[in-house]
Write a protein that holds these residues in place. Structure first.
Motif, PDB file in Angstrom:
ATOM      1  N   LEU A  21    -104.640  -5.884  80.404  1.00 13.43           N
ATOM      2  CA  LEU A  21    -103.865  -6.979  79.818  1.00 13.43           C
ATOM      3  C   LEU A  21    -104.730  -8.154  79.370  1.00 13.43           C
ATOM      4  CD1 LEU A  21    -100.977  -7.053  82.469  1.00 13.43           C
ATOM      5  CD2 LEU A  21    -101.041  -5.822  80.291  1.00 13.43           C
ATOM      6  N   SER A  22    -106.011  -8.102  79.662  1.00 12.01           N
ATOM      7  CA  SER A  22    -106.886  -9.250  79.423  1.00 12.01           C
ATOM      8  C   SER A  22    -107.032  -9.609  77.951  1.00 12.01           C
ATOM      9  CB  SER A  22    -108.264  -8.994  80.035  1.00 12.01           C
ATOM     10  OG  SER A  22    -108.900  -7.905  79.392  1.00 12.01           O
ATOM     11  N   LEU A  23    -106.812  -8.674  77.053  1.00 12.30           N
ATOM     12  CA  LEU A  23    -106.990  -8.953  75.624  1.00 12.30           C
ATOM     13  C   LEU A  23    -105.706  -9.432  74.947  1.00 12.30           C
ATOM     14  CD1 LEU A  23    -109.240  -5.915  74.662  1.00 12.30           C
ATOM     15  CD2 LEU A  23    -109.949  -8.253  75.210  1.00 12.30           C
ATOM     16  N   LEU A  24    -104.616  -9.501  75.689  1.00  7.33           N
ATOM     17  CA  LEU A  24    -103.338  -9.901  75.110  1.00  7.33           C
ATOM     18  C   LEU A  24    -103.149 -11.411  75.173  1.00  7.33           C
ATOM     19  CD1 LEU A  24    -101.026  -7.167  76.661  1.00  7.33           C
ATOM     20  CD2 LEU A  24    -102.034  -7.199  74.385  1.00  7.33           C
ATOM     21  N   SER A  25    -102.476 -11.942  74.159  1.00  2.77           N
ATOM     22  CA  SER A  25    -102.166 -13.373  74.145  1.00  2.77           C
ATOM     23  C   SER A  25    -100.962 -13.632  75.046  1.00  2.77           C
ATOM     24  CB  SER A  25    -101.831 -13.818  72.717  1.00  2.77           C
ATOM     25  OG  SER A  25    -100.588 -13.246  72.309  1.00  2.77           O
ATOM     26  N   VAL A  26    -100.700 -14.896  75.293  1.00  4.72           N
ATOM     27  CA  VAL A  26     -99.545 -15.272  76.106  1.00  4.72           C
ATOM     28  C   VAL A  26     -98.266 -14.781  75.436  1.00  4.72           C
ATOM     29  CG1 VAL A  26     -98.206 -17.231  76.983  1.00  4.72           C
ATOM     30  CG2 VAL A  26    -100.690 -17.261  77.143  1.00  4.72           C
ATOM     31  N   ASP A  27     -98.169 -14.930  74.119  1.00  2.00           N
ATOM     32  CA  ASP A  27     -96.982 -14.474  73.397  1.00  2.00           C
ATOM     33  C   ASP A  27     -96.816 -12.962  73.498  1.00  2.00           C
ATOM     34  OD1 ASP A  27     -96.231 -17.026  72.629  1.00  2.00           O
ATOM     35  OD2 ASP A  27     -97.246 -16.908  70.689  1.00  2.00           O
ATOM     36  N   GLU A  28     -97.899 -12.227  73.415  1.00  2.00           N
ATOM     37  CA  GLU A  28     -97.833 -10.769  73.550  1.00  2.00           C
ATOM     38  C   GLU A  28     -97.404 -10.369  74.964  1.00  2.00           C
ATOM     39  OE1 GLU A  28    -101.135  -9.035  70.443  1.00  2.00           O
ATOM     40  OE2 GLU A  28    -101.867 -10.124  72.213  1.00  2.00           O
ATOM     41  N   VAL A  33     -93.014  -8.513  78.619  1.00  2.00           N
ATOM     42  CA  VAL A  33     -92.123  -8.778  79.742  1.00  2.00           C
ATOM     43  C   VAL A  33     -90.668  -8.590  79.289  1.00  2.00           C
ATOM     44  CG1 VAL A  33     -91.219 -10.592  81.263  1.00  2.00           C
ATOM     45  CG2 VAL A  33     -93.687 -10.279  81.015  1.00  2.00           C
ATOM     46  N   GLU A  34     -90.315  -9.119  78.141  1.00  2.00           N
ATOM     47  CA  GLU A  34     -88.953  -8.974  77.618  1.00  2.00           C
ATOM     48  C   GLU A  34     -88.635  -7.503  77.329  1.00  2.00           C
ATOM     49  OE1 GLU A  34     -86.480 -11.170  77.614  1.00  2.00           O
ATOM     50  OE2 GLU A  34     -87.970 -12.391  78.642  1.00  2.00           O
TER      51      GLU A  34
END
Length: 63
Positions: A21-28, A33-34
Protein backbone atom coordinates in the motif's frame (compact mmCIF):
# COMPACT_ATOMS: atom_id res chain seq x y z
CA UNK A 1 -15.11 -23.12 -19.97
CA UNK A 2 -13.76 -23.15 -23.48
CA UNK A 3 -10.30 -22.66 -24.84
CA UNK A 4 -11.32 -19.20 -26.03
CA UNK A 5 -11.77 -18.06 -22.42
CA UNK A 6 -8.09 -18.74 -21.72
CA UNK A 7 -7.06 -16.16 -24.33
CA UNK A 8 -8.92 -13.28 -22.70
CA UNK A 9 -6.82 -11.02 -20.49
CA UNK A 10 -7.67 -11.45 -16.83
CA UNK A 11 -9.27 -8.45 -15.16
CA UNK A 12 -6.98 -7.16 -12.42
CA UNK A 13 -8.65 -6.93 -9.05
CA UNK A 14 -9.26 -3.42 -7.76
CA UNK A 15 -7.64 -4.48 -4.52
CA UNK A 16 -5.59 -7.51 -3.67
CA UNK A 17 -5.48 -8.53 -0.03
CA UNK A 18 -1.94 -8.13 1.34
CA UNK A 19 -0.72 -5.94 -1.51
CA UNK A 20 1.85 -3.17 -0.95
CA UNK A 21 0.00 0.00 0.00
CA UNK A 22 3.01 2.30 0.30
CA UNK A 23 2.74 3.61 -3.27
CA UNK A 24 -0.92 4.60 -2.99
CA UNK A 25 -2.11 8.13 -2.31
CA UNK A 26 -4.49 8.99 0.50
CA UNK A 27 -7.32 9.33 -2.03
CA UNK A 28 -6.53 5.92 -3.51
CA UNK A 29 -6.50 4.38 -0.04
CA UNK A 30 -9.85 5.96 0.81
CA UNK A 31 -11.29 4.71 -2.48
CA UNK A 32 -10.15 1.18 -1.67
CA UNK A 33 -11.66 1.41 1.81
CA UNK A 34 -15.01 2.40 0.27
CA UNK A 35 -14.72 -0.41 -2.28
CA UNK A 36 -14.07 -2.94 0.48
CA UNK A 37 -16.91 -1.58 2.66
CA UNK A 38 -19.28 -2.04 -0.28
CA UNK A 39 -18.02 -5.56 -0.83
CA UNK A 40 -18.41 -6.40 2.88
CA UNK A 41 -22.02 -5.18 2.78
CA UNK A 42 -22.66 -7.32 -0.31
CA UNK A 43 -21.15 -10.38 1.36
CA UNK A 44 -23.13 -9.84 4.56
CA UNK A 45 -26.37 -9.44 2.59
CA UNK A 46 -25.72 -12.70 0.73
CA UNK A 47 -24.90 -14.52 3.96
CA UNK A 48 -28.14 -13.24 5.53
CA UNK A 49 -30.11 -14.29 2.46
CA UNK A 50 -28.63 -17.79 2.55
CA UNK A 51 -29.17 -18.13 6.30
CA UNK A 52 -32.82 -17.12 5.89
CA UNK A 53 -33.27 -19.72 3.16
CA UNK A 54 -31.71 -22.39 5.32
CA UNK A 55 -33.90 -21.53 8.30
CA UNK A 56 -37.00 -21.63 6.08
CA UNK A 57 -35.98 -25.03 4.67
CA UNK A 58 -35.27 -26.43 8.14
CA UNK A 59 -38.66 -25.28 9.46
CA UNK A 60 -40.39 -26.78 6.42
CA UNK A 61 -38.84 -30.19 7.00
CA UNK A 62 -39.49 -30.13 10.77
CA UNK A 63 -43.22 -29.72 10.25
Amino acid sequence: MSLMDDDKPQKKAAHEIGSDLSLLSVDELKARVELLKTEIARLEAEATKKASGRIAAESLFRS
